[in-house]
Design an enzyme around this catalytic site. Structure first.
Site, PDB file in Angstrom:
ATOM      1  N   ILE B  11     -12.376  17.094   1.352  1.00 51.32           N
ATOM      2  CA  ILE B  11     -12.699  17.335  -0.060  1.00 51.32           C
ATOM      3  C   ILE B  11     -14.173  17.033  -0.342  1.00 51.32           C
ATOM      4  CG2 ILE B  11     -12.106  15.041  -0.973  1.00 51.32           C
ATOM      5  CD1 ILE B  11     -11.102  18.370  -2.589  1.00 51.32           C
ATOM      6  N   LYS B  87      -9.646  11.119  -7.125  1.00 54.09           N
ATOM      7  CA  LYS B  87      -8.237  10.789  -7.398  1.00 54.09           C
ATOM      8  C   LYS B  87      -7.463  10.708  -6.098  1.00 54.09           C
ATOM      9  CE  LYS B  87      -6.512  14.663  -6.039  1.00 54.09           C
ATOM     10  NZ  LYS B  87      -5.396  14.883  -5.122  1.00 54.09           N
ATOM     11  N   ASP B 179      -0.020  12.842  -3.495  1.00 49.14           N
ATOM     12  CA  ASP B 179      -1.464  13.024  -3.308  1.00 49.14           C
ATOM     13  C   ASP B 179      -1.898  14.333  -3.964  1.00 49.14           C
ATOM     14  OD1 ASP B 179      -4.081  12.340  -1.972  1.00 49.14           O
ATOM     15  OD2 ASP B 179      -3.709  14.331  -1.125  1.00 49.14           O
TER      16      ASP B 179
END
Lengths: 315, 315
Positions: B11, B87, B179
């Site tokens: 990510i 997050k 997740d």
């Protein structure tokens, strides 16, 4: 003040009723429960009927399992009642956040009680620990679930017969071994000089149950806490804490305190008497006391923890 | 402002790096990661060394798995850095409570980012729902974990070879299917007109894993949310909400919005660009933005949920 008990199970009869009755601050005027009553006290089986019929009640104290409380607590607050919650206060943290905000909105007192925090060893332990550095701690919270979590429905009449197992402990919201273990956690969050967080957790589930019957937690990488509902013999509820300046030993759920080998005189344990005294003070002051720390640590343990399956458990 | 990325995984490379580089507000001056670097950017493998060597850095953005963040975040705040968290922001709620208080103490900005809340359909959906009563809602968050949670370590060089499975998803702090599912939950907490709470949950664990691979949640007794990491084919990230005044359909993670059958023009999705813009604004204003609601609902699901075991999962 006129108070009603919601939920009439083992803890209500053993602690709530006698402590309310013994206090000048309170009049127990009603109970609400699907089953279970208190001799000589008006009883209701439907919460809405109770609310409509008993405008004389100012406070409700909830002792029924956490999963069943939320809707009733919202209705009670909306009806202008103050609310007191037996531990654990709710089935979820989100519920408690909502109730806290809603009680504020309604201008009513909300009190999340943690009875073990009222044990006589807690305040002196907290004071002693306040200027120390925790080196390590070991917590053991062992009891026989068959000893403490089976209700005798006929206890009052003395006929001794009908038993009711607290199966709800293994259902959603029951939190398994933490139903008892959260007492230890509530003591730790109160006495420890620094905030606590779960750094490691493992939970043991009986193959036929949805909540853990045993657990190991590590808090702040230094506190090892062991919880077991399958313990045989007398319960063990103790914590041994080593600091940079000596050690402290709390036994029997913080009713016995030993500091550096010397036993401290604590006086008698009056946990529930203190809770009801505190509730009266909070209402007097127009305040709430909402402490979610112990429930947060339990939720964190569920989220973080590894899982083991053990043999089936039946009462 | 000079910013450093901590954690250089999938990510980070796909979203954080290009969005930082594309912004006038930020200069990416360093990365910290055990493995993974960004071409042309100074890299460190030790966080303490990084802190000591790079006094020019004002902000750190954490993209490493949640379980590994707490100590680094504390050190960063203590060193006077502002902190931004991918997050889910932390492995436990207690950690986040601590970091929130500590950031306040240090006078630094702490930002718990929820990238899906920046999807273009979120704001118009929230506005439309604000004066409606939710009748029912159905959320499906299905994806193939093998498609989205396997890193290609050689992606940049184009040599395409070394793969790294995100096994941490099934380790403590990884929260399994949540997740991804927490993205849906973060959208729900943002757009729904009332507070959310978990009223029912069931979690499915592969027999060889410690975190769930699938889950069913019920929120407020009316919202059914289904999460599945074992989905084959294109992902499904949608939510269908029926109200007392019509219905709304969010597709592809709130990038497509249909209200009462009419598709709304939303413009492009720029989730991470918005997050970094927001972080700059927060620092400018001397504020923090700490939103724990999505993580609380996940922890509550773990605490409340029933458990099923399914067949083993291997990448």
């Amino acid at each position: 003040m006129n108070i009603a008990l919601v939920g009439v199970g083992k803890i209500a009869k053993a602690q709530h009723v006698p402590n309310i009755v013994a206090s000048d601050a309170w009049d127990l005027v009603a109970t609400v429960a699907l089953e279970g009553t208190v001799n000589g006290i008006d009883s209701y089986t439907n919460f809405d009927t109770f609310l409509q019929s008993r405008k004389d009640v100012e406070v409700v104290s909830f002792c029924l399992p956490a999963i069943a409380r939320f809707d009733y607590a919202v209705k009670a607050l909306r009806s202008g009642l103050h609310v007191m919650l037996e531990k654990p206060p709710a089935a979820t943290i989100a519920e408690m956040n909502y109730l806290r905000d809603f009680a504020d909105e309604c201008g009513r007192t909300l009190f999340t009680t943690w009875h073990s925090q009222m044990a006589p060893g807690v305040r002196p332990a907290k004071k002693w620990l306040s200027d120390k550095v925790i080196k390590e701690a070991s917590v053991r919270w062992f009891e026989d679930i068959r000893q403490f979590h089976v209700s005798n429905l006929d206890e009052e009449s003395g006929s001794g017969g009908t038993k009711r197992n607290q199966d709800w402990i293994f259902e959603p919201g029951g939190i398994g071994v933490f139903d008892t273990g959260i007492n230890a956690i509530s003591i730790l969050t109160e006495i420890m000089p620094n905030g606590l967080r779960v750094t490691d957790a493992s939970l043991v589930y009986p193959e036929n149950r949805n909540q853990p019957i045993a657990a190991e937690l590590v808090l702040n990488s230094t506190i090892n806490a062991s919880f077991n509902f399958r313990h045989e013999g007398p319960p063990v509820w103790d914590m041994h804490i080593t600091t940079d300046q000596g050690e402290i030993f709390l036994e029997r759920s913080a009713t016995i305190l030993t500091i550096d080998g010397k036993k401290i005189d604590l006086g008698p344990s009056q946990e529930y008497a203190h809770l009801y005294k505190r509730m009266a003070e909070l209402i007097q002051a127009g305040e709430s006391e909402v402490n979610l720390d112990p429930l947060v640590l339990v939720a964190d343990a569920f989220m973080l923890g590894t899982r083991e399956v053990s043999n089936a458990f039946n009462f």
